[in-house]
Motif scaffolding. Structure first.
Motif, PDB file in Angstrom:
ATOM      1  N   THR A   1       0.831  -1.206   0.000  1.00 51.00           N
ATOM      2  CA  THR A   1       0.000   0.000   0.000  1.00 51.00           C
ATOM      3  C   THR A   1       0.865   1.255   0.000  1.00 51.00           C
ATOM      4  O   THR A   1       0.662   2.162  -0.802  1.00 51.00           O
ATOM      5  CB  THR A   1      -0.941   0.016   1.229  1.00 51.00           C
ATOM      6  OG1 THR A   1      -1.843  -1.078   1.117  1.00 51.00           O
ATOM      7  CG2 THR A   1      -1.718   1.305   1.319  1.00 51.00           C
ATOM      8  N   LEU A   2       1.836   1.300   0.883  1.00 56.72           N
ATOM      9  CA  LEU A   2       2.686   2.497   0.975  1.00 56.72           C
ATOM     10  C   LEU A   2       3.550   2.680  -0.262  1.00 56.72           C
ATOM     11  O   LEU A   2       3.718   3.802  -0.757  1.00 56.72           O
ATOM     12  CB  LEU A   2       3.558   2.424   2.229  1.00 56.72           C
ATOM     13  CG  LEU A   2       2.807   2.558   3.548  1.00 56.72           C
ATOM     14  CD1 LEU A   2       3.750   2.371   4.724  1.00 56.72           C
ATOM     15  CD2 LEU A   2       2.086   3.887   3.636  1.00 56.72           C
TER      16      LEU A   2
ATOM     17  N   CYS B   1       1.183   3.758  -3.121  1.00 53.24           N
ATOM     18  CA  CYS B   1       0.639   5.117  -3.007  1.00 53.24           C
ATOM     19  C   CYS B   1       1.699   6.178  -3.256  1.00 53.24           C
ATOM     20  O   CYS B   1       1.379   7.272  -3.711  1.00 53.24           O
ATOM     21  CB  CYS B   1      -0.063   5.316  -1.676  1.00 53.24           C
ATOM     22  SG  CYS B   1       0.976   5.697  -0.278  1.00 53.24           S
ATOM     23  N   THR B   2       2.968   5.872  -3.020  1.00 51.49           N
ATOM     24  CA  THR B   2       4.009   6.864  -3.315  1.00 51.49           C
ATOM     25  C   THR B   2       4.087   7.141  -4.820  1.00 51.49           C
ATOM     26  O   THR B   2       4.264   8.291  -5.235  1.00 51.49           O
ATOM     27  CB  THR B   2       5.396   6.425  -2.808  1.00 51.49           C
ATOM     28  OG1 THR B   2       5.747   5.193  -3.398  1.00 51.49           O
ATOM     29  CG2 THR B   2       5.430   6.311  -1.300  1.00 51.49           C
TER      30      THR B   2
ATOM     31  N   THR C   1       1.055   9.183  -5.894  1.00 51.33           N
ATOM     32  CA  THR C   1       1.261  10.582  -5.535  1.00 51.33           C
ATOM     33  C   THR C   1       2.201  11.258  -6.537  1.00 51.33           C
ATOM     34  O   THR C   1       1.946  12.397  -6.967  1.00 51.33           O
ATOM     35  CB  THR C   1       1.832  10.693  -4.103  1.00 51.33           C
ATOM     36  OG1 THR C   1       0.913  10.073  -3.200  1.00 51.33           O
ATOM     37  CG2 THR C   1       2.049  12.134  -3.696  1.00 51.33           C
TER      38      THR C   1
ATOM     39  N   GLU D   1      -6.339  15.694  -5.699  1.00 48.70           N
ATOM     40  CA  GLU D   1      -6.366  14.573  -4.763  1.00 48.70           C
ATOM     41  C   GLU D   1      -7.808  14.148  -4.572  1.00 48.70           C
ATOM     42  O   GLU D   1      -8.604  14.875  -4.007  1.00 48.70           O
ATOM     43  CB  GLU D   1      -5.778  14.983  -3.412  1.00 48.70           C
ATOM     44  CG  GLU D   1      -4.291  15.143  -3.445  1.00 48.70           C
ATOM     45  CD  GLU D   1      -3.721  15.365  -2.064  1.00 48.70           C
ATOM     46  OE1 GLU D   1      -3.710  14.420  -1.272  1.00 48.70           O
ATOM     47  OE2 GLU D   1      -3.296  16.495  -1.806  1.00 48.70           O
TER      48      GLU D   1
ATOM     49  N   PRO E   1      -5.132  14.519   1.973  1.00 49.93           N
ATOM     50  CA  PRO E   1      -3.727  14.134   1.872  1.00 49.93           C
ATOM     51  C   PRO E   1      -3.450  12.632   1.894  1.00 49.93           C
ATOM     52  O   PRO E   1      -2.451  12.189   1.372  1.00 49.93           O
ATOM     53  CB  PRO E   1      -3.075  14.808   3.076  1.00 49.93           C
ATOM     54  CG  PRO E   1      -4.069  15.741   3.631  1.00 49.93           C
ATOM     55  CD  PRO E   1      -5.396  15.378   3.094  1.00 49.93           C
ATOM     56  N   CYS E   2      -4.312  11.866   2.491  1.00 50.47           N
ATOM     57  CA  CYS E   2      -4.075  10.413   2.576  1.00 50.47           C
ATOM     58  C   CYS E   2      -4.854   9.639   1.525  1.00 50.47           C
ATOM     59  O   CYS E   2      -4.909   8.413   1.566  1.00 50.47           O
ATOM     60  CB  CYS E   2      -4.439   9.903   3.961  1.00 50.47           C
ATOM     61  SG  CYS E   2      -3.440  10.632   5.263  1.00 50.47           S
TER      62      CYS E   2
ATOM     63  N   ASP F   1      -4.374   8.864  -1.615  1.00 51.79           N
ATOM     64  CA  ASP F   1      -3.658   7.886  -2.432  1.00 51.79           C
ATOM     65  C   ASP F   1      -3.461   6.579  -1.672  1.00 51.79           C
ATOM     66  O   ASP F   1      -3.604   5.495  -2.232  1.00 51.79           O
ATOM     67  CB  ASP F   1      -2.309   8.446  -2.874  1.00 51.79           C
ATOM     68  CG  ASP F   1      -2.465   9.640  -3.798  1.00 51.79           C
ATOM     69  OD1 ASP F   1      -3.459   9.691  -4.535  1.00 51.79           O
ATOM     70  OD2 ASP F   1      -1.590  10.508  -3.782  1.00 51.79           O
ATOM     71  N   CYS F   2      -3.148   6.691  -0.386  1.00 48.95           N
ATOM     72  CA  CYS F   2      -2.971   5.480   0.424  1.00 48.95           C
ATOM     73  C   CYS F   2      -4.295   4.745   0.608  1.00 48.95           C
ATOM     74  O   CYS F   2      -4.335   3.519   0.560  1.00 48.95           O
ATOM     75  CB  CYS F   2      -2.359   5.814   1.777  1.00 48.95           C
ATOM     76  SG  CYS F   2      -0.615   6.247   1.649  1.00 48.95           S
ATOM     77  N   TYR F   3      -5.377   5.494   0.806  1.00 51.91           N
ATOM     78  CA  TYR F   3      -6.693   4.857   0.944  1.00 51.91           C
ATOM     79  C   TYR F   3      -7.058   4.096  -0.321  1.00 51.91           C
ATOM     80  O   TYR F   3      -7.528   2.966  -0.266  1.00 51.91           O
ATOM     81  CB  TYR F   3      -7.784   5.888   1.244  1.00 51.91           C
ATOM     82  CG  TYR F   3      -7.727   6.488   2.615  1.00 51.91           C
ATOM     83  CD1 TYR F   3      -7.461   5.704   3.743  1.00 51.91           C
ATOM     84  CD2 TYR F   3      -7.935   7.841   2.805  1.00 51.91           C
ATOM     85  CE1 TYR F   3      -7.403   6.260   5.000  1.00 51.91           C
ATOM     86  CE2 TYR F   3      -7.879   8.404   4.059  1.00 51.91           C
ATOM     87  CZ  TYR F   3      -7.615   7.606   5.154  1.00 51.91           C
ATOM     88  OH  TYR F   3      -7.561   8.163   6.398  1.00 51.91           O
TER      89      TYR F   3
ATOM     90  N   HIS G   1      -4.967   1.032  -0.605  1.00 53.68           N
ATOM     91  CA  HIS G   1      -5.300   0.066   0.435  1.00 53.68           C
ATOM     92  C   HIS G   1      -6.637  -0.617   0.162  1.00 53.68           C
ATOM     93  O   HIS G   1      -6.755  -1.834   0.297  1.00 53.68           O
ATOM     94  CB  HIS G   1      -5.334   0.742   1.805  1.00 53.68           C
ATOM     95  CG  HIS G   1      -5.701  -0.189   2.912  1.00 53.68           C
ATOM     96  ND1 HIS G   1      -4.857  -1.192   3.333  1.00 53.68           N
ATOM     97  CD2 HIS G   1      -6.820  -0.290   3.662  1.00 53.68           C
ATOM     98  CE1 HIS G   1      -5.448  -1.872   4.308  1.00 53.68           C
ATOM     99  NE2 HIS G   1      -6.629  -1.351   4.521  1.00 53.68           N
TER     100      HIS G   1
END
Length: 133
Positions: free
Chosen positions: A53-54, A57-58, A61, A71, A76-77, A79-81, A84
């Motif tokens: 996931t991390l 998502c990088t 981004t 976004e 801000p989160c 992309d990770c959501y 995930h």
């Protein structure tokens, strides 16, 4: 349209391949598809939820910042959501976005660079956002 469906199936069976090709384009060839795919596979295998996931998502981004995409779906989160909750959908969406901008991940960075720098024809500038065509 058939190509997009094919990549959807490829992504479901082997997300490492789609991620690898996307990452090579997003990193403008600084990271090879092999290296990105290997890293994603290792993270997917040993840290399936957090690692992949991390890492995914990088690159999402980076893609958004490179093309100045908003976004979405959330702050801000976001992309990770997205990575995930459904990494397959995120990878397919990123693949489609690159393809819509005439940087087909299947061809690799060199081919994408040649397409971008082609003096014989200007590529159309797509509208902002990760929308379907």
């Amino acid at each position: 349209m058939g190509g997009l469906w094919l990549w959807g199936w490829v992504t479901c069976v082997c997300p490492c391949l789609t991620f690898a090709r996307n990452a090579e384009i997003v990193d403008e060839g600084r990271t090879s598809a092999f290296t990105a795919g290997r890293n994603y596979l290792v993270l997917l295998t040993f840290l399936p939820v957090l690692g992949a996931t991390l890492y995914g998502c990088t690159y999402r981004t980076k893609l958004r910042r490179h093309f100045e995409l908003p976004e979405q779906p959330c702050g801000p989160c976001g992309d990770c959501y997205v990575h995930h909750l459904c990494c397959f959908c995120a990878l397919c969406q990123e693949h489609r976005e690159l393809k819509n901008r005439h940087m087909d991940p299947a061809g690799g960075w060199r081919k994408a660079y040649e397409t971008i720098m082609n003096p014989n024809g200007a590529t159309p500038i797509p509208e902002p956002g990760m929308a379907r065509n």
